[in-house]
Design a protein around this motif. Structure first.
Motif, PDB file in Angstrom:
ATOM      1  N   TYR A 110     -14.519  -6.989  -9.366  1.00  0.00           N
ATOM      2  CA  TYR A 110     -14.381  -5.916 -10.350  1.00  0.00           C
ATOM      3  C   TYR A 110     -13.508  -6.364 -11.515  1.00  0.00           C
ATOM      4  CZ  TYR A 110     -14.100  -1.180 -12.178  1.00  0.00           C
ATOM      5  OH  TYR A 110     -14.219  -0.075 -12.989  1.00  0.00           O
ATOM      6  N   ALA A 111     -12.458  -7.146 -11.221  1.00  0.00           N
ATOM      7  CA  ALA A 111     -11.554  -7.606 -12.271  1.00  0.00           C
ATOM      8  C   ALA A 111     -11.175  -9.059 -12.023  1.00  0.00           C
ATOM      9  CB  ALA A 111     -10.301  -6.729 -12.306  1.00  0.00           C
ATOM     10  N   THR A 112     -10.813  -9.757 -13.107  1.00  0.00           N
ATOM     11  CA  THR A 112     -10.450 -11.169 -12.978  1.00  0.00           C
ATOM     12  C   THR A 112      -8.941 -11.383 -12.901  1.00  0.00           C
ATOM     13  OG1 THR A 112     -10.484 -11.402 -15.391  1.00  0.00           O
ATOM     14  CG2 THR A 112     -12.519 -11.930 -14.195  1.00  0.00           C
ATOM     15  N   ASP A 113      -8.159 -10.357 -13.147  1.00  0.00           N
ATOM     16  CA  ASP A 113      -6.705 -10.457 -13.067  1.00  0.00           C
ATOM     17  C   ASP A 113      -6.309 -10.780 -11.625  1.00  0.00           C
ATOM     18  OD1 ASP A 113      -3.966 -10.169 -13.050  1.00  0.00           O
ATOM     19  OD2 ASP A 113      -3.945  -8.142 -13.886  1.00  0.00           O
ATOM     20  N   PRO A 114      -5.635 -11.903 -11.377  1.00  0.00           N
ATOM     21  CA  PRO A 114      -5.274 -12.270  -9.997  1.00  0.00           C
ATOM     22  C   PRO A 114      -4.306 -11.288  -9.347  1.00  0.00           C
ATOM     23  CG  PRO A 114      -4.223 -13.746 -11.589  1.00  0.00           C
ATOM     24  CD  PRO A 114      -5.212 -12.937 -12.353  1.00  0.00           C
ATOM     25  N   LEU A 115      -3.617 -10.471 -10.143  1.00  0.00           N
ATOM     26  CA  LEU A 115      -2.671  -9.487  -9.601  1.00  0.00           C
ATOM     27  C   LEU A 115      -3.243  -8.077  -9.578  1.00  0.00           C
ATOM     28  CD1 LEU A 115       0.621 -10.719 -11.352  1.00  0.00           C
ATOM     29  CD2 LEU A 115      -0.212 -11.264  -9.054  1.00  0.00           C
ATOM     30  N   TYR A 116      -4.546  -7.967  -9.815  1.00  0.00           N
ATOM     31  CA  TYR A 116      -5.174  -6.645  -9.939  1.00  0.00           C
ATOM     32  C   TYR A 116      -4.966  -5.797  -8.686  1.00  0.00           C
ATOM     33  CZ  TYR A 116      -8.658  -3.183 -11.449  1.00  0.00           C
ATOM     34  OH  TYR A 116      -9.299  -2.030 -11.839  1.00  0.00           O
ATOM     35  N   ALA A 117      -5.216  -6.376  -7.521  1.00  0.00           N
ATOM     36  CA  ALA A 117      -5.121  -5.615  -6.273  1.00  0.00           C
ATOM     37  C   ALA A 117      -3.705  -5.127  -6.016  1.00  0.00           C
ATOM     38  CB  ALA A 117      -5.619  -6.456  -5.098  1.00  0.00           C
ATOM     39  N   SER A 118      -2.734  -5.981  -6.243  1.00  0.00           N
ATOM     40  CA  SER A 118      -1.348  -5.578  -5.983  1.00  0.00           C
ATOM     41  C   SER A 118      -0.891  -4.510  -6.977  1.00  0.00           C
ATOM     42  CB  SER A 118      -0.419  -6.794  -6.050  1.00  0.00           C
ATOM     43  OG  SER A 118      -0.475  -7.416  -7.322  1.00  0.00           O
ATOM     44  N   LYS A 119      -1.324  -4.624  -8.228  1.00  0.00           N
ATOM     45  CA  LYS A 119      -0.975  -3.614  -9.229  1.00  0.00           C
ATOM     46  C   LYS A 119      -1.568  -2.257  -8.853  1.00  0.00           C
ATOM     47  CE  LYS A 119      -0.791  -6.820 -13.185  1.00  0.00           C
ATOM     48  NZ  LYS A 119      -1.458  -7.213 -14.455  1.00  0.00           N
ATOM     49  N   LEU A 120      -2.842  -2.277  -8.447  1.00  0.00           N
ATOM     50  CA  LEU A 120      -3.517  -1.032  -8.100  1.00  0.00           C
ATOM     51  C   LEU A 120      -2.906  -0.399  -6.860  1.00  0.00           C
ATOM     52  CD1 LEU A 120      -5.691   1.069  -8.441  1.00  0.00           C
ATOM     53  CD2 LEU A 120      -7.344  -0.502  -7.403  1.00  0.00           C
ATOM     54  N   THR A 121      -2.608  -1.200  -5.854  1.00  0.00           N
ATOM     55  CA  THR A 121      -1.992  -0.679  -4.633  1.00  0.00           C
ATOM     56  C   THR A 121      -0.658  -0.018  -4.938  1.00  0.00           C
ATOM     57  OG1 THR A 121      -3.037  -2.414  -3.310  1.00  0.00           O
ATOM     58  CG2 THR A 121      -1.176  -1.264  -2.325  1.00  0.00           C
ATOM     59  N   ARG A 122       0.130  -0.649  -5.792  1.00  0.00           N
ATOM     60  CA  ARG A 122       1.441  -0.106  -6.139  1.00  0.00           C
ATOM     61  C   ARG A 122       1.320   1.233  -6.863  1.00  0.00           C
ATOM     62  NH1 ARG A 122       3.195  -4.337  -8.093  1.00  0.00           N
ATOM     63  NH2 ARG A 122       2.815  -4.003 -10.323  1.00  0.00           N
ATOM     64  N   ILE A 123       0.357   1.347  -7.775  1.00  0.00           N
ATOM     65  CA  ILE A 123       0.167   2.608  -8.489  1.00  0.00           C
ATOM     66  C   ILE A 123      -0.225   3.722  -7.527  1.00  0.00           C
ATOM     67  CG2 ILE A 123      -1.380   3.805 -10.101  1.00  0.00           C
ATOM     68  CD1 ILE A 123      -1.393   1.309 -11.808  1.00  0.00           C
ATOM     69  N   ILE A 124      -1.159   3.436  -6.638  1.00  0.00           N
ATOM     70  CA  ILE A 124      -1.640   4.458  -5.699  1.00  0.00           C
ATOM     71  C   ILE A 124      -0.522   4.945  -4.794  1.00  0.00           C
ATOM     72  CG2 ILE A 124      -3.177   4.900  -3.754  1.00  0.00           C
ATOM     73  CD1 ILE A 124      -5.154   2.925  -5.044  1.00  0.00           C
ATOM     74  N   LYS A 125       0.259   4.009  -4.278  1.00  0.00           N
ATOM     75  CA  LYS A 125       1.278   4.361  -3.280  1.00  0.00           C
ATOM     76  C   LYS A 125       2.580   4.894  -3.891  1.00  0.00           C
ATOM     77  CE  LYS A 125      -0.220   1.355   0.502  1.00  0.00           C
ATOM     78  NZ  LYS A 125       0.206   0.305   1.469  1.00  0.00           N
ATOM     79  N   GLN A 126       2.948   4.393  -5.069  1.00  0.00           N
ATOM     80  CA  GLN A 126       4.262   4.712  -5.599  1.00  0.00           C
ATOM     81  C   GLN A 126       4.250   5.723  -6.742  1.00  0.00           C
ATOM     82  OE1 GLN A 126       6.497   1.157  -6.536  1.00  0.00           O
ATOM     83  NE2 GLN A 126       6.105   0.222  -4.554  1.00  0.00           N
TER      84      GLN A 126
END
Length: 319
Positions: free
Chosen positions: A300-316
């Motif tokens: 879906y995205a090429t940003d290597p930190l995409y998953a960690s960024k998204l997880t942090r937004i959802i949880k925090q």
């Protein structure tokens, strides 16, 4: 309606429960005077808490330091706090302006007024927050805080995030505005609405970095979905950042454009449901981390930190 003379507590004894009862009823009835007085009483409570903290920080080992003197000192501090609040520190004025545009906050403050002396400061602050919701008949302030009571027919959202944090105003506004569309997409895909809201927040910068059409209007593309050869709808062109072997590159790409945010959510839900590459995303089992990493693995995205960024937004960040 209770008039202003009966709701003015600034010249009364701080522990006058009858006066607090009148204030509660006046605020319920929408009296502007009662609203102003309720905000002043909240300011008094805030001042009293500061005074109590200072008292607690002072060594107490003299002959006059006992339970009886502490009780009378506490009563004196409450009266002094009320007198100081009458002069005003500015907090009451800010609250009054916010609550005038949001009668829910006024009702919550009024219902919490009869427990001010021993109230929890964090709970009171949440009860005052402008949430565009309303309390149901018979619901007290504590229940409202726990459930995030809303207007009839509106989705109920908690007032705190999964990690226990109170949401920032712009985050709360973003979630409340788009939650109905996300809930509809959840019914179509099974993906939790909060997960999709988190991705919309990440892709659009909480709605502040939306892709624009050539005429400057909003494309309503909340998910950064590109317009491939098969797309027959409107198109918006924008500069985006793509990562190649971990290195960021700026490129001009074509993106899908929608008439409304609801259309963006519908198209996003349709893409997840019908594209086989997102099958594992659909079946993430309600786990935010699995959802985010599934999207990244699916390309879906090429940003290597995409998953960690998204997880942090959802949880925090999201409630």
């Amino acid at each position: 309606m209770i008039g202003s003379p009966s709701t003015d507590l600034s010249s009364k004894f701080a522990l006058d429960t009858k006066g607090l009862g009148e204030l509660k009823q006046g605020a319920k009835n929408g009296s502007p005077a009662a609203l102003k007085e309720a905000a002043t009483q909240f300011e008094a409570m805030f001042i009293n808490m500061m005074m109590k903290s200072m008292r607690d920080a002072t060594p107490a080992d003299g002959l006059m330091d006992n339970n009886q003197t502490k009780m009378f000192t506490g009563m004196l501090d409450q009266q002094m706090s009320q007198n100081l609040a009458k002069r005003g520190m500015g907090l009451a004025d800010v609250l009054t302006r916010q609550l005038t545009a949001n009668q829910t906050g006024a009702a919550a403050l009024a219902i919490g007024a009869d427990g001010m002396a021993a109230g929890n400061a964090a709970a009171k602050a949440q009860a005052l927050a402008p949430l565009d919701g309303s309390m149901r008949p018979g619901m007290d302030a504590a229940t409202m805080i726990k459930t995030g009571a809303r207007q009839p027919g509106a989705p109920a959202l908690p007032l705190t995030t999964e990690s226990g944090r109170v949401q920032a105003p712009h985050v709360r506004a973003f979630q409340e505005k788009l939650h109905p569309h996300a809930a509809e997409a959840e019914r179509a895909t099974g993906v939790p609405a909060k997960f999709m809201l988190g991705q919309a927040a990440l892709e659009s910068g909480w709605g502040k970095r939306m892709i624009r059409n050539a005429d400057g209007s909003n494309s309503n593309n909340l998910f950064g979905i590109k317009a491939g050869p098969g797309w027959k709808g409107k198109v918006a062109t924008a500069v985006t950042t793509e990562y190649v072997n971990g290195v960021a590159h700026r490129k001009v790409e074509k993106f899908r454009a929608y008439d409304t945010p609801a259309d963006s959510f519908k198209d996003y839900a349709n893409m997840l449901a019908k594209n086989p590459r997102y099958e594992k995303v659909i079946n993430s089992g309600g786990d935010a981390s699995q959802f985010a990493h599934g999207l990244q693995r699916a390309g879906y995205a090429t940003d290597p930190l995409y998953a960690s960024k998204l997880t942090r937004i959802i949880k925090q960040s999201l409630a």
